[in-house]
Design a protein around this motif. Structure first.
Motif, PDB file in Angstrom:
ATOM      1  N   LYS A  83     -76.215  46.939 -64.396  1.00 51.02           N
ATOM      2  CA  LYS A  83     -75.537  47.594 -65.874  1.00 51.02           C
ATOM      3  C   LYS A  83     -75.778  46.671 -66.802  1.00 51.02           C
ATOM      4  O   LYS A  83     -75.937  45.644 -67.016  1.00 51.02           O
ATOM      5  CB  LYS A  83     -74.309  47.556 -65.356  1.00 51.02           C
ATOM      6  N   ASN A  87     -67.968  48.376 -68.140  1.00 50.55           N
ATOM      7  CA  ASN A  87     -67.547  49.246 -67.399  1.00 50.55           C
ATOM      8  C   ASN A  87     -68.785  49.438 -66.414  1.00 50.55           C
ATOM      9  O   ASN A  87     -69.820  50.246 -66.785  1.00 50.55           O
ATOM     10  CB  ASN A  87     -66.930  50.362 -68.004  1.00 50.55           C
ATOM     11  N   SER A  88     -68.594  49.252 -65.105  1.00 48.67           N
ATOM     12  CA  SER A  88     -69.786  49.390 -63.965  1.00 48.67           C
ATOM     13  C   SER A  88     -70.271  50.790 -63.832  1.00 48.67           C
ATOM     14  O   SER A  88     -71.159  50.966 -63.457  1.00 48.67           O
ATOM     15  CB  SER A  88     -69.162  48.582 -62.754  1.00 48.67           C
ATOM     16  N   PHE A  89     -69.409  51.638 -64.217  1.00 50.93           N
ATOM     17  CA  PHE A  89     -69.875  53.096 -64.075  1.00 50.93           C
ATOM     18  C   PHE A  89     -70.632  53.567 -65.438  1.00 50.93           C
ATOM     19  O   PHE A  89     -71.271  54.611 -65.261  1.00 50.93           O
ATOM     20  CB  PHE A  89     -68.637  53.915 -64.141  1.00 50.93           C
ATOM     21  N   GLU A  90     -70.721  52.779 -66.559  1.00 44.33           N
ATOM     22  CA  GLU A  90     -71.214  53.422 -67.975  1.00 44.33           C
ATOM     23  C   GLU A  90     -72.733  53.155 -67.523  1.00 44.33           C
ATOM     24  O   GLU A  90     -73.093  52.019 -67.490  1.00 44.33           O
ATOM     25  CB  GLU A  90     -70.631  52.568 -69.052  1.00 44.33           C
ATOM     26  N   LEU A  94     -73.598  53.769 -60.214  1.00 44.42           N
ATOM     27  CA  LEU A  94     -72.405  53.395 -59.394  1.00 44.42           C
ATOM     28  C   LEU A  94     -71.848  54.720 -58.735  1.00 44.42           C
ATOM     29  O   LEU A  94     -71.456  54.745 -57.489  1.00 44.42           O
ATOM     30  CB  LEU A  94     -71.330  52.570 -60.108  1.00 44.42           C
ATOM     31  N   ALA A  95     -71.514  55.617 -59.645  1.00 45.27           N
ATOM     32  CA  ALA A  95     -70.598  56.755 -59.148  1.00 45.27           C
ATOM     33  C   ALA A  95     -71.428  57.621 -58.030  1.00 45.27           C
ATOM     34  O   ALA A  95     -70.784  58.039 -56.981  1.00 45.27           O
ATOM     35  CB  ALA A  95     -70.476  57.734 -60.205  1.00 45.27           C
ATOM     36  N   THR A 120     -63.907  47.805 -65.620  1.00 41.92           N
ATOM     37  CA  THR A 120     -64.336  48.826 -64.530  1.00 41.92           C
ATOM     38  C   THR A 120     -63.301  49.188 -63.595  1.00 41.92           C
ATOM     39  O   THR A 120     -63.231  50.583 -63.282  1.00 41.92           O
ATOM     40  CB  THR A 120     -65.244  48.096 -63.434  1.00 41.92           C
ATOM     41  N   ALA A 124     -62.754  53.081 -62.954  1.00 36.46           N
ATOM     42  CA  ALA A 124     -62.626  53.628 -61.313  1.00 36.46           C
ATOM     43  C   ALA A 124     -61.388  54.499 -61.154  1.00 36.46           C
ATOM     44  O   ALA A 124     -61.519  55.681 -60.779  1.00 36.46           O
ATOM     45  CB  ALA A 124     -62.791  52.699 -60.528  1.00 36.46           C
ATOM     46  N   ARG A 127     -61.607  57.809 -62.776  1.00 37.65           N
ATOM     47  CA  ARG A 127     -62.427  58.776 -62.175  1.00 37.65           C
ATOM     48  C   ARG A 127     -61.830  59.150 -60.808  1.00 37.65           C
ATOM     49  O   ARG A 127     -62.525  59.977 -60.072  1.00 37.65           O
ATOM     50  CB  ARG A 127     -63.696  57.917 -62.069  1.00 37.65           C
TER      51      ARG A 127
END
Length: 184
Positions: A83, A87-90, A94-95, A120, A124, A127
């Motif tokens: 990353k 945010n670990s999703f951006e 990860l998703a 994060t 999460a 989401r």
């Protein structure tokens, strides 16, 4: 209780426990030891472990600062997510990694409490994931010179407010390492 249907599994997420992030972090050794305990427990129970690794100008891929701390070793085939944002999703996969593993519940550990951990867990939760923050397995650095509260206050604050987050069909909570249950 996650709002993500057909995702009965749990994952341990280990965020940014890298030399350049936790080298001088508050209670570094105790936090890393707690994360190590959780990693071994997750492996013993066959729980997915997702490693998240941050890159930046200060932490170039391949550099010593970018490497995970020596006490924690990722095993193949444990997923590694790279990353560049808090945010670990951006801007990451990860998703998709979590969807492929059927994960709807996250146990979150790592650094830094007031940056990547905070963003994060919120990312999460919005989401649809259930999110358990391990209160004694995340840390931050002393940023009081820039007006931030001391690390112990920052960590206590995040732990306090996270245990009272709520939203329809999701769970947010805080657990201590000794009390973590991967079975829900």
């Amino acid at each position: 209780m996650t709002t993500l249907h057909d995702r009965p599994n749990t994952a341990l997420v280990v965020i940014d426990v890298q030399n350049g992030v936790v080298g001088e972090a508050y209670r570094r050794n105790a936090v890393v030891a707690n994360i190590s305990t959780l990693v071994e427990k997750a492996r013993d129970e066959g729980v997915t472990i997702v490693w998240v690794q941050h890159s930046s100008e200060e932490m170039e891929p391949g550099s010593e600062a970018w490497q995970y701390v020596s006490e924690l070793a990722r095993h193949e085939p444990e997923p590694l997510v790279h990353k560049q944002y808090g945010n670990s999703f951006e801007g990451t996969d990860l998703a998709d990694v979590l969807a492929d593993a059927g994960v709807g519940r996250l146990i979150v550990t790592g650094a830094e409490t007031d940056a990547c951990i905070r963003s994060t867990i919120h990312g999460a939760f919005t989401r649809g994931f259930d999110v358990i923050l391990v209160g004694d397995a995340h840390t931050t650095n002393d940023l009081t010179a820039w007006g931030a509260p001391p690390p112990e206050v920052t960590i206590a604050h995040i732990n306090l407010y996270w245990q009272y987050q709520d939203a329809p069909g999701r769970i947010a909570s805080v657990s201590q390492t000794k009390d973590v249950s991967f079975s829900g």
